[in-house]
Scaffold this motif. Sequence first.
Motif, PDB file in Angstrom:
ATOM      1  N   ALA A 259       0.843  -1.205   0.000  1.00 55.72           N
ATOM      2  CA  ALA A 259       0.000   0.000   0.000  1.00 55.72           C
ATOM      3  C   ALA A 259       0.874   1.250   0.000  1.00 55.72           C
ATOM      4  O   ALA A 259       0.597   2.220  -0.711  1.00 55.72           O
ATOM      5  CB  ALA A 259      -0.915  -0.019   1.223  1.00 55.72           C
ATOM      6  N   PHE A 260       1.954   1.218   0.770  1.00 63.94           N
ATOM      7  CA  PHE A 260       2.876   2.355   0.848  1.00 63.94           C
ATOM      8  C   PHE A 260       3.503   2.623  -0.518  1.00 63.94           C
ATOM      9  O   PHE A 260       3.526   3.761  -1.004  1.00 63.94           O
ATOM     10  CB  PHE A 260       3.961   2.051   1.885  1.00 63.94           C
ATOM     11  CG  PHE A 260       4.977   3.143   2.016  1.00 63.94           C
ATOM     12  CD1 PHE A 260       4.648   4.316   2.710  1.00 63.94           C
ATOM     13  CD2 PHE A 260       6.245   3.021   1.462  1.00 63.94           C
ATOM     14  CE1 PHE A 260       5.580   5.332   2.831  1.00 63.94           C
ATOM     15  CE2 PHE A 260       7.172   4.032   1.576  1.00 63.94           C
ATOM     16  CZ  PHE A 260       6.842   5.190   2.264  1.00 63.94           C
ATOM     17  N   LEU A 261       3.997   1.557  -1.161  1.00 64.93           N
ATOM     18  CA  LEU A 261       4.620   1.709  -2.477  1.00 64.93           C
ATOM     19  C   LEU A 261       3.612   2.219  -3.496  1.00 64.93           C
ATOM     20  O   LEU A 261       3.902   3.137  -4.277  1.00 64.93           O
ATOM     21  CB  LEU A 261       5.213   0.372  -2.941  1.00 64.93           C
ATOM     22  CG  LEU A 261       6.427  -0.104  -2.131  1.00 64.93           C
ATOM     23  CD1 LEU A 261       6.894  -1.470  -2.623  1.00 64.93           C
ATOM     24  CD2 LEU A 261       7.561   0.917  -2.223  1.00 64.93           C
ATOM     25  N   ALA A 262       2.398   1.635  -3.450  1.00 63.86           N
ATOM     26  CA  ALA A 262       1.361   2.066  -4.396  1.00 63.86           C
ATOM     27  C   ALA A 262       1.016   3.531  -4.150  1.00 63.86           C
ATOM     28  O   ALA A 262       0.864   4.309  -5.099  1.00 63.86           O
ATOM     29  CB  ALA A 262       0.129   1.179  -4.237  1.00 63.86           C
ATOM     30  N   GLY A 263       0.951   3.914  -2.858  1.00 56.24           N
ATOM     31  CA  GLY A 263       0.645   5.304  -2.497  1.00 56.24           C
ATOM     32  C   GLY A 263       1.691   6.239  -3.077  1.00 56.24           C
ATOM     33  O   GLY A 263       1.357   7.250  -3.730  1.00 56.24           O
ATOM     34  N   ALA A 264       2.978   5.883  -2.884  1.00 60.05           N
ATOM     35  CA  ALA A 264       4.075   6.701  -3.401  1.00 60.05           C
ATOM     36  C   ALA A 264       3.960   6.828  -4.908  1.00 60.05           C
ATOM     37  O   ALA A 264       4.108   7.920  -5.482  1.00 60.05           O
ATOM     38  CB  ALA A 264       5.414   6.069  -3.007  1.00 60.05           C
ATOM     39  N   PHE A 265       3.655   5.708  -5.542  1.00 63.61           N
ATOM     40  CA  PHE A 265       3.534   5.700  -6.998  1.00 63.61           C
ATOM     41  C   PHE A 265       2.445   6.664  -7.456  1.00 63.61           C
ATOM     42  O   PHE A 265       2.651   7.493  -8.336  1.00 63.61           O
ATOM     43  CB  PHE A 265       3.236   4.262  -7.468  1.00 63.61           C
ATOM     44  CG  PHE A 265       2.851   4.168  -8.920  1.00 63.61           C
ATOM     45  CD1 PHE A 265       3.823   4.276  -9.924  1.00 63.61           C
ATOM     46  CD2 PHE A 265       1.528   3.976  -9.288  1.00 63.61           C
ATOM     47  CE1 PHE A 265       3.462   4.182 -11.253  1.00 63.61           C
ATOM     48  CE2 PHE A 265       1.168   3.885 -10.617  1.00 63.61           C
ATOM     49  CZ  PHE A 265       2.132   3.990 -11.613  1.00 63.61           C
ATOM     50  N   LEU A 268       3.441  10.393  -6.876  1.00 63.25           N
ATOM     51  CA  LEU A 268       4.409  10.862  -7.873  1.00 63.25           C
ATOM     52  C   LEU A 268       3.736  11.016  -9.234  1.00 63.25           C
ATOM     53  O   LEU A 268       3.962  11.993  -9.942  1.00 63.25           O
ATOM     54  CB  LEU A 268       5.575   9.872  -7.963  1.00 63.25           C
ATOM     55  CG  LEU A 268       6.491   9.879  -6.733  1.00 63.25           C
ATOM     56  CD1 LEU A 268       7.572   8.815  -6.856  1.00 63.25           C
ATOM     57  CD2 LEU A 268       7.143  11.254  -6.551  1.00 63.25           C
ATOM     58  N   LYS A 269       2.929  10.052  -9.581  1.00 60.56           N
ATOM     59  CA  LYS A 269       2.247  10.079 -10.875  1.00 60.56           C
ATOM     60  C   LYS A 269       1.387  11.339 -10.994  1.00 60.56           C
ATOM     61  O   LYS A 269       1.401  12.045 -12.019  1.00 60.56           O
ATOM     62  CB  LYS A 269       1.380   8.835 -11.004  1.00 60.56           C
ATOM     63  CG  LYS A 269       0.924   8.563 -12.424  1.00 60.56           C
ATOM     64  CD  LYS A 269       0.158   7.252 -12.509  1.00 60.56           C
ATOM     65  CE  LYS A 269      -1.104   7.505 -13.322  1.00 60.56           C
ATOM     66  NZ  LYS A 269      -2.217   6.713 -13.004  1.00 60.56           N
ATOM     67  N   THR A 270       0.678  11.642  -9.910  1.00 62.51           N
ATOM     68  CA  THR A 270      -0.189  12.824  -9.934  1.00 62.51           C
ATOM     69  C   THR A 270       0.645  14.104 -10.032  1.00 62.51           C
ATOM     70  O   THR A 270       0.318  15.030 -10.774  1.00 62.51           O
ATOM     71  CB  THR A 270      -1.046  12.878  -8.660  1.00 62.51           C
ATOM     72  OG1 THR A 270      -1.548  11.573  -8.413  1.00 62.51           O
ATOM     73  CG2 THR A 270      -2.201  13.838  -8.806  1.00 62.51           C
ATOM     74  N   LEU A 271       1.782  14.130  -9.274  1.00 63.56           N
ATOM     75  CA  LEU A 271       2.643  15.316  -9.288  1.00 63.56           C
ATOM     76  C   LEU A 271       3.190  15.578 -10.673  1.00 63.56           C
ATOM     77  O   LEU A 271       3.215  16.707 -11.148  1.00 63.56           O
ATOM     78  CB  LEU A 271       3.791  15.137  -8.302  1.00 63.56           C
ATOM     79  CG  LEU A 271       3.450  15.342  -6.816  1.00 63.56           C
ATOM     80  CD1 LEU A 271       4.698  15.131  -5.968  1.00 63.56           C
ATOM     81  CD2 LEU A 271       2.914  16.759  -6.606  1.00 63.56           C
ATOM     82  N   PHE A 272       3.662  14.516 -11.316  1.00 62.28           N
ATOM     83  CA  PHE A 272       4.328  14.711 -12.607  1.00 62.28           C
ATOM     84  C   PHE A 272       3.369  14.793 -13.779  1.00 62.28           C
ATOM     85  O   PHE A 272       3.584  15.530 -14.707  1.00 62.28           O
ATOM     86  CB  PHE A 272       5.350  13.592 -12.855  1.00 62.28           C
ATOM     87  CG  PHE A 272       6.571  13.750 -11.994  1.00 62.28           C
ATOM     88  CD1 PHE A 272       7.460  14.809 -12.224  1.00 62.28           C
ATOM     89  CD2 PHE A 272       6.826  12.879 -10.946  1.00 62.28           C
ATOM     90  CE1 PHE A 272       8.581  14.971 -11.416  1.00 62.28           C
ATOM     91  CE2 PHE A 272       7.935  13.040 -10.148  1.00 62.28           C
ATOM     92  CZ  PHE A 272       8.821  14.081 -10.378  1.00 62.28           C
ATOM     93  N   PHE A 273       2.311  13.965 -13.731  1.00 59.22           N
ATOM     94  CA  PHE A 273       1.437  13.898 -14.907  1.00 59.22           C
ATOM     95  C   PHE A 273       0.040  14.442 -14.643  1.00 59.22           C
ATOM     96  O   PHE A 273      -0.789  14.421 -15.518  1.00 59.22           O
ATOM     97  CB  PHE A 273       1.326  12.440 -15.401  1.00 59.22           C
ATOM     98  CG  PHE A 273       2.672  11.820 -15.682  1.00 59.22           C
ATOM     99  CD1 PHE A 273       3.400  12.195 -16.825  1.00 59.22           C
ATOM    100  CD2 PHE A 273       3.220  10.875 -14.813  1.00 59.22           C
ATOM    101  CE1 PHE A 273       4.638  11.622 -17.083  1.00 59.22           C
ATOM    102  CE2 PHE A 273       4.447  10.306 -15.085  1.00 59.22           C
ATOM    103  CZ  PHE A 273       5.167  10.673 -16.207  1.00 59.22           C
ATOM    104  N   GLY A 274      -0.224  14.920 -13.454  1.00 64.34           N
ATOM    105  CA  GLY A 274      -1.580  15.384 -13.133  1.00 64.34           C
ATOM    106  C   GLY A 274      -2.509  14.194 -12.970  1.00 64.34           C
ATOM    107  O   GLY A 274      -2.079  13.042 -13.070  1.00 64.34           O
TER     108      GLY A 274
END
Length: 339
Positions: A259-265, A268-274
């Motif tokens: 869950a932690f790894l998925a959360g980080a993913f 980051l995905k939202t930060l970089f790609f919206g």
Amino acid sequence: MSKRKTTLPAATPRAEARPKLLSVVCPAYNESENLATFVASVEAAMRAIAQPYEIVFVNDGSSDSTLELMMRLRKTHGRIAIVDLSRNFGKEIATTAGLDLAKGDAVVVIDADLQDPPEVIAEMIAGWREGYDVVYARRRERNGDGPVKRLTATLFYKLIHRVGAVDVPENVGDFRLMSRKAVDAVCSMREHHRFMKGIFAWIGFPSKEILYDRAPRAAGTTKWNYWRLWNLSIEGITSSTLAPLKVSTYFGFATALTAFLAGAFFILKTLFFGDPVPGFPTLVVIVLFLGGIQLMVLGVIGEYLGRVFNETKQRPLYFATEVYPSDIGADRTSVRQAV
Ligand code: UDP
Ligand code: MG
């Protein structure tokens, strides 16, 4: 998990050729069709080896004429003792009630349906003479069982071997001879969740295995359906090991990490790609997944908690309506109650 391989001590031969008195403990639940034949064949087997014996019947709340038959048999054979339990307590507790009343310096536990042949007892006594405290019978083949029962039994033994704290021998039932020492050990264990195979294995003592052919049931039907076998398996695991709790913990850790790894993913995905799409499916899957795991782990904890609850009540293991001792051997008229 550290698995202790149980090594049992070696046996020293006994001076006596045979037990002074052998108690044959037999739990019976609706076995009226089998009792007369059972007594006759035990009698024949004991006469063949000139072994003094008593039969300790436990009427496990039968709804047929089992008790009347026992009483009638007791009138004609002085060697029969009867514990009449106040209701059906199940085979495990019924066996314990019989062991409590048994007077012999060796005790055999046997089924009433003649699936365990009384002739094997001679070989067990030979083991007793060699000094073994436990001589258990392993069935050569599961003749009466279908392929599904065989498969589930094999899987169960594999599992219990892997997670159990003690080695429960495969294809071994309750049919066994125990010395007085071993019987006293078993009787001193008053837990309510009694997985007899586990208790028998846990006590230790020099033990010997003999092989026998398990006959099909003489008459009547088995009392074990798959639901009862499933519950017995849960009992077997929870009463002998805490492994499922540990597995739950590791499961929890692994899920939290994922869950932690998925959360980080996702961050980051939202930060970089919206986040142009709302992401509803991902959310649902994660919520359901976590919810499912939590409920499952809670269930495992609940199984143990329920057992703690039952044990803390410290009730006696059973109540007997009446106890009729046999008229041989030292007097032990009252059934030992829970400590
Ligand atoms: N039994 C008992 N109480 C029960 C169920 C069974 O005392 O609630 C006794 C039954 O009368 C028999 C023995 O336990 O003497 C073995 O039962 P069964 O033959 O049904 O089991 P299986 O041989 O199929 O394992
Ligand atoms: Mg049977």
